[in-house]
Design a protein around this motif. Structure first.
Motif, PDB file in Angstrom:
ATOM      1  N   ASN A  19       0.816  -1.222   0.000  1.00 37.36           N
ATOM      2  CA  ASN A  19       0.000   0.000   0.000  1.00 37.36           C
ATOM      3  C   ASN A  19       0.852   1.276   0.000  1.00 37.36           C
ATOM      4  O   ASN A  19       0.671   2.157   0.843  1.00 37.36           O
ATOM      5  N   VAL A  20       1.755   1.346  -0.949  1.00 33.77           N
ATOM      6  CA  VAL A  20       2.638   2.518  -1.049  1.00 33.77           C
ATOM      7  C   VAL A  20       2.490   3.192  -2.414  1.00 33.77           C
ATOM      8  O   VAL A  20       3.454   3.692  -2.984  1.00 33.77           O
ATOM      9  N   ALA A  21       1.270   3.228  -2.931  1.00 32.83           N
ATOM     10  CA  ALA A  21       1.027   3.743  -4.283  1.00 32.83           C
ATOM     11  C   ALA A  21       1.593   5.143  -4.489  1.00 32.83           C
ATOM     12  O   ALA A  21       2.139   5.449  -5.555  1.00 32.83           O
ATOM     13  N   ARG A  22       1.498   5.989  -3.486  1.00 32.46           N
ATOM     14  CA  ARG A  22       1.921   7.387  -3.676  1.00 32.46           C
ATOM     15  C   ARG A  22       3.444   7.545  -3.747  1.00 32.46           C
ATOM     16  O   ARG A  22       3.939   8.598  -4.158  1.00 32.46           O
ATOM     17  N   PHE A  23       4.197   6.513  -3.365  1.00 28.27           N
ATOM     18  CA  PHE A  23       5.654   6.617  -3.380  1.00 28.27           C
ATOM     19  C   PHE A  23       6.308   5.883  -4.550  1.00 28.27           C
ATOM     20  O   PHE A  23       7.480   6.101  -4.842  1.00 28.27           O
ATOM     21  N   ILE A  24       5.582   4.986  -5.197  1.00 27.29           N
ATOM     22  CA  ILE A  24       6.208   4.055  -6.138  1.00 27.29           C
ATOM     23  C   ILE A  24       6.914   4.755  -7.293  1.00 27.29           C
ATOM     24  O   ILE A  24       8.059   4.429  -7.632  1.00 27.29           O
ATOM     25  N   ASP A  25       6.255   5.716  -7.913  1.00 31.69           N
ATOM     26  CA  ASP A  25       6.835   6.350  -9.096  1.00 31.69           C
ATOM     27  C   ASP A  25       8.194   6.979  -8.796  1.00 31.69           C
ATOM     28  O   ASP A  25       9.173   6.755  -9.519  1.00 31.69           O
ATOM     29  N   SER A  26       8.274   7.773  -7.734  1.00 31.16           N
ATOM     30  CA  SER A  26       9.544   8.433  -7.412  1.00 31.16           C
ATOM     31  C   SER A  26      10.594   7.420  -6.990  1.00 31.16           C
ATOM     32  O   SER A  26      11.782   7.553  -7.331  1.00 31.16           O
ATOM     33  N   GLY A  27      10.185   6.393  -6.250  1.00 27.39           N
ATOM     34  CA  GLY A  27      11.131   5.392  -5.791  1.00 27.39           C
ATOM     35  C   GLY A  27      11.739   4.600  -6.927  1.00 27.39           C
ATOM     36  O   GLY A  27      12.963   4.446  -7.024  1.00 27.39           O
ATOM     37  N   ILE A  28      10.897   4.077  -7.830  1.00 27.37           N
ATOM     38  CA  ILE A  28      11.405   3.297  -8.955  1.00 27.37           C
ATOM     39  C   ILE A  28      12.215   4.181  -9.901  1.00 27.37           C
ATOM     40  O   ILE A  28      13.224   3.743 -10.468  1.00 27.37           O
ATOM     41  N   GLN A  29      11.798   5.423 -10.057  1.00 23.21           N
ATOM     42  CA  GLN A  29      12.546   6.339 -10.911  1.00 23.21           C
ATOM     43  C   GLN A  29      13.971   6.500 -10.398  1.00 23.21           C
ATOM     44  O   GLN A  29      14.938   6.531 -11.179  1.00 23.21           O
ATOM     45  N   ASP A  30      14.122   6.586  -9.077  1.00 23.77           N
ATOM     46  CA  ASP A  30      15.464   6.695  -8.493  1.00 23.77           C
ATOM     47  C   ASP A  30      16.319   5.483  -8.852  1.00 23.77           C
ATOM     48  O   ASP A  30      17.522   5.612  -9.114  1.00 23.77           O
ATOM     49  N   ILE A  31      15.720   4.313  -8.855  1.00 24.94           N
ATOM     50  CA  ILE A  31      16.468   3.098  -9.184  1.00 24.94           C
ATOM     51  C   ILE A  31      16.840   3.068 -10.665  1.00 24.94           C
ATOM     52  O   ILE A  31      17.979   2.763 -11.032  1.00 24.94           O
ATOM     53  N   LEU A  32      15.898   3.401 -11.536  1.00 18.82           N
ATOM     54  CA  LEU A  32      16.159   3.364 -12.974  1.00 18.82           C
ATOM     55  C   LEU A  32      17.159   4.426 -13.408  1.00 18.82           C
ATOM     56  O   LEU A  32      17.820   4.279 -14.445  1.00 18.82           O
ATOM     57  N   GLU A  33      17.282   5.483 -12.630  1.00 24.59           N
ATOM     58  CA  GLU A  33      18.221   6.557 -12.963  1.00 24.59           C
ATOM     59  C   GLU A  33      19.610   6.334 -12.368  1.00 24.59           C
ATOM     60  O   GLU A  33      20.476   7.214 -12.460  1.00 24.59           O
ATOM     61  N   GLN A  34      19.829   5.175 -11.772  1.00 24.02           N
ATOM     62  CA  GLN A  34      21.156   4.872 -11.259  1.00 24.02           C
ATOM     63  C   GLN A  34      22.170   4.841 -12.395  1.00 24.02           C
ATOM     64  O   GLN A  34      21.899   4.327 -13.479  1.00 24.02           O
ATOM     65  N   SER A  35      23.346   5.387 -12.142  1.00 23.91           N
ATOM     66  CA  SER A  35      24.392   5.384 -13.170  1.00 23.91           C
ATOM     67  C   SER A  35      24.877   3.965 -13.453  1.00 23.91           C
ATOM     68  O   SER A  35      25.354   3.675 -14.551  1.00 23.91           O
ATOM     69  N   PRO A  53      -0.468  -2.575  -7.001  1.00 23.27           N
ATOM     70  CA  PRO A  53      -0.252  -3.587  -8.042  1.00 23.27           C
ATOM     71  C   PRO A  53      -0.337  -3.030  -9.460  1.00 23.27           C
ATOM     72  O   PRO A  53       0.469  -3.382 -10.324  1.00 23.27           O
ATOM     73  N   ASP A  54      -1.305  -2.162  -9.716  1.00 21.87           N
ATOM     74  CA  ASP A  54      -1.467  -1.589 -11.057  1.00 21.87           C
ATOM     75  C   ASP A  54      -0.254  -0.751 -11.452  1.00 21.87           C
ATOM     76  O   ASP A  54       0.236  -0.831 -12.589  1.00 21.87           O
ATOM     77  N   ILE A  55       0.227   0.052 -10.514  1.00 23.90           N
ATOM     78  CA  ILE A  55       1.380   0.915 -10.801  1.00 23.90           C
ATOM     79  C   ILE A  55       2.622   0.065 -11.043  1.00 23.90           C
ATOM     80  O   ILE A  55       3.399   0.321 -11.970  1.00 23.90           O
ATOM     81  N   LEU A  56       2.805  -0.957 -10.231  1.00 24.89           N
ATOM     82  CA  LEU A  56       3.963  -1.843 -10.400  1.00 24.89           C
ATOM     83  C   LEU A  56       3.935  -2.535 -11.752  1.00 24.89           C
ATOM     84  O   LEU A  56       4.964  -2.646 -12.429  1.00 24.89           O
ATOM     85  N   ASN A  57       2.787  -3.009 -12.145  1.00 26.53           N
ATOM     86  CA  ASN A  57       2.673  -3.699 -13.441  1.00 26.53           C
ATOM     87  C   ASN A  57       3.002  -2.767 -14.603  1.00 26.53           C
ATOM     88  O   ASN A  57       3.601  -3.195 -15.601  1.00 26.53           O
ATOM     89  N   ARG A  58       2.614  -1.500 -14.486  1.00 26.03           N
ATOM     90  CA  ARG A  58       2.947  -0.539 -15.541  1.00 26.03           C
ATOM     91  C   ARG A  58       4.464  -0.362 -15.651  1.00 26.03           C
ATOM     92  O   ARG A  58       5.007  -0.301 -16.754  1.00 26.03           O
ATOM     93  N   TRP A  59       5.126  -0.285 -14.501  1.00 24.43           N
ATOM     94  CA  TRP A  59       6.571  -0.136 -14.516  1.00 24.43           C
ATOM     95  C   TRP A  59       7.249  -1.380 -15.083  1.00 24.43           C
ATOM     96  O   TRP A  59       8.235  -1.274 -15.820  1.00 24.43           O
ATOM     97  N   ALA A  60       6.741  -2.560 -14.732  1.00 23.58           N
ATOM     98  CA  ALA A  60       7.341  -3.812 -15.215  1.00 23.58           C
ATOM     99  C   ALA A  60       7.276  -3.906 -16.740  1.00 23.58           C
ATOM    100  O   ALA A  60       8.168  -4.476 -17.380  1.00 23.58           O
ATOM    101  N   LYS A  61       6.239  -3.336 -17.334  1.00 29.65           N
ATOM    102  CA  LYS A  61       6.100  -3.350 -18.792  1.00 29.65           C
ATOM    103  C   LYS A  61       7.073  -2.381 -19.465  1.00 29.65           C
ATOM    104  O   LYS A  61       7.412  -2.555 -20.635  1.00 29.65           O
ATOM    105  N   ARG A  62       7.514  -1.388 -18.705  1.00 26.66           N
ATOM    106  CA  ARG A  62       8.396  -0.370 -19.266  1.00 26.66           C
ATOM    107  C   ARG A  62       9.868  -0.759 -19.215  1.00 26.66           C
ATOM    108  O   ARG A  62      10.679  -0.235 -19.992  1.00 26.66           O
ATOM    109  N   ASP A  63      10.238  -1.646 -18.284  1.00 26.75           N
ATOM    110  CA  ASP A  63      11.656  -1.997 -18.134  1.00 26.75           C
ATOM    111  C   ASP A  63      11.772  -3.482 -17.814  1.00 26.75           C
ATOM    112  O   ASP A  63      11.244  -3.952 -16.811  1.00 26.75           O
ATOM    113  N   ARG A  64      12.484  -4.210 -18.679  1.00 23.09           N
ATOM    114  CA  ARG A  64      12.580  -5.668 -18.529  1.00 23.09           C
ATOM    115  C   ARG A  64      13.368  -6.081 -17.291  1.00 23.09           C
ATOM    116  O   ARG A  64      13.334  -7.256 -16.892  1.00 23.09           O
ATOM    117  N   ARG A  65      14.098  -5.165 -16.683  1.00 26.11           N
ATOM    118  CA  ARG A  65      14.865  -5.501 -15.483  1.00 26.11           C
ATOM    119  C   ARG A  65      13.988  -5.601 -14.242  1.00 26.11           C
ATOM    120  O   ARG A  65      14.433  -6.069 -13.192  1.00 26.11           O
TER     121      ARG A  65
END
Length: 353
Positions: A19-35, A53-65
């Motif tokens: 139940n962390v929907a409001r944090f997911i976008d910024s958190g995953i973005q930080d990981i994907l922007e790692q050098s 779950p919906d937000i996570l699934n959207r991210w999983a479709k955007r990056d195979r990692r």
């Protein structure tokens, strides 16, 4: 480590979500922007009932990692992290809390330092921020220390680790070699809170080398609500007692005798005990009538660590109402404790006006 990934090791970044929907976008973005890009991102959705779950699934479709593992029911943070460990394939493991922020070169830095020293684990510094006042930042920067043997780790444990500001039970400011975790069968407990401290105590006890870095790589947000501290936890004191036992066992095995350790542990126990008596026993979800609460209080105050903590408060410079609560603990007087907890807080508020 195989020859193919010797100079480009895979890092497993493990994220547990509930139940962390409001944090997911910024958190995953930080990981994907790692050098550092050779990463796998294993996210365990621990039975979320919001839009997580919906937000996570959207991210999983955007990056195979990114891979998502779903718990059909909420099992708790410890169990979710264990699921992540079991699924990890990396040479290194890093645990990230999605409601915090990660500096863009943190993973790269940790890989570089781990490769250079071939150490079991690494600890780095962080910024602690109260979410309600983000302009106030407490920078926790460690003195660089490289302990190359178990004894050297024990020698620096109190000053460099245990007494560090904000404590050092966290896993998000540590980087672990996965084979080290697997060889020592390190896993998290399944209690509702404080899973990190026992995990790290077992890790430190098993480690043959440890690097503590002055690098600041993380921003830790302290929230006044919505986290484990604001939840009703019926067995909070049992958990706190078990964690204290873990510390005592570690200190005994390491032959560490330092009165500052006992003072620190007593303070932690006292804070947790007050939280249990004042918050949990009076929570709307608490099913017990006054008579049962009194019995719980009395049995709790007869515990060894409860009495040690109360005696320390009695000989401290804390507020008189807190000393009075310590007196009520030592005398197992629940009515007195409740009166002090209620009216002492009111008097303190009046004095501040």
């Amino acid at each position: 480590m195989t020859e193919s990934n010797k100079h480009n090791p895979l890092v497993s970044i493990l994220i547990s979500c509930f139940n962390v929907a409001r944090f997911i976008d910024s958190g995953i973005q930080d990981i994907l922007e790692q050098s550092y890009q050779n990463i796998e991102i294993i996210i365990v959705d621990d039975g979320s009932t919001d839009k997580t779950p919906d937000i996570l699934n959207r991210w999983a479709k955007r990056d195979r990692r990114i891979s998502i593992i779903t718990h059909q029911r909420n099992k708790g943070l410890g169990a979710a992290r264990n699921t992540g460990i079991d699924a990890a394939n990396g040479d290194y493991i890093y645990f990230f809390d999605v409601d915090d922020r990660l500096k863009s070169d943190t993973i790269s830095y940790c890989v570089q330092e781990m490769e250079k020293r071939d150490t079991d684990m690494l600890i780095f510094g962080f910024e602690a921020v109260t979410a309600d006042h983000p302009e106030i930042v407490d920078e926790v920067k460690y003195k660089e220390t490289y302990a190359k043997t178990s004894q050297e780790i024990y020698d620096i444990y109190v000053d460099r680790i245990m007494l560090a500001r904000h404590g050092n039970g966290f896993v998000w400011n540590k980087f672990y070699r996965r084979s080290f975790i697997q060889e020592n069968q390190l896993r998290f407990g399944t209690q509702a809170i404080q899973q990190d401290a026992p995990f790290n105590l077992r890790a430190i006890a098993a480690a043959s080398s440890l690097y503590i870095s002055p690098y600041i790589g993380y921003r830790y947000f302290i929230y006044s609500s919505g986290n484990n501290g604001s939840r009703y936890i019926a067995n909070r004191l049992d958990i706190i007692n078990d964690v204290r036992e873990c510390y005592e066992s570690f200190l005994a095995a390491a032959d560490i005798c330092d009165k500052r350790c006992q003072e620190t542990l007593n303070n932690k126990y006292w804070g947790g005990m007050l939280k249990f008596f004042i918050y949990d026993l009076n929570h709307p979800k608490c099913p017990h009538p006054y008579k049962i609460k009194k019995q719980i209080f009395q049995s709790s105050t007869n515990r060894e660590y409860a009495r040690l903590a109360a005696r320390q408060v009695m000989h401290s410079n804390k507020h008189m109402d807190e000393k009075a609560m310590a007196y009520s603990v030592l005398h197992s007087n629940y009515a007195l404790f409740c009166a002090i907890a209620k009216y002492g807080n009111m008097v303190r508020k009046l004095l501040k006006r």
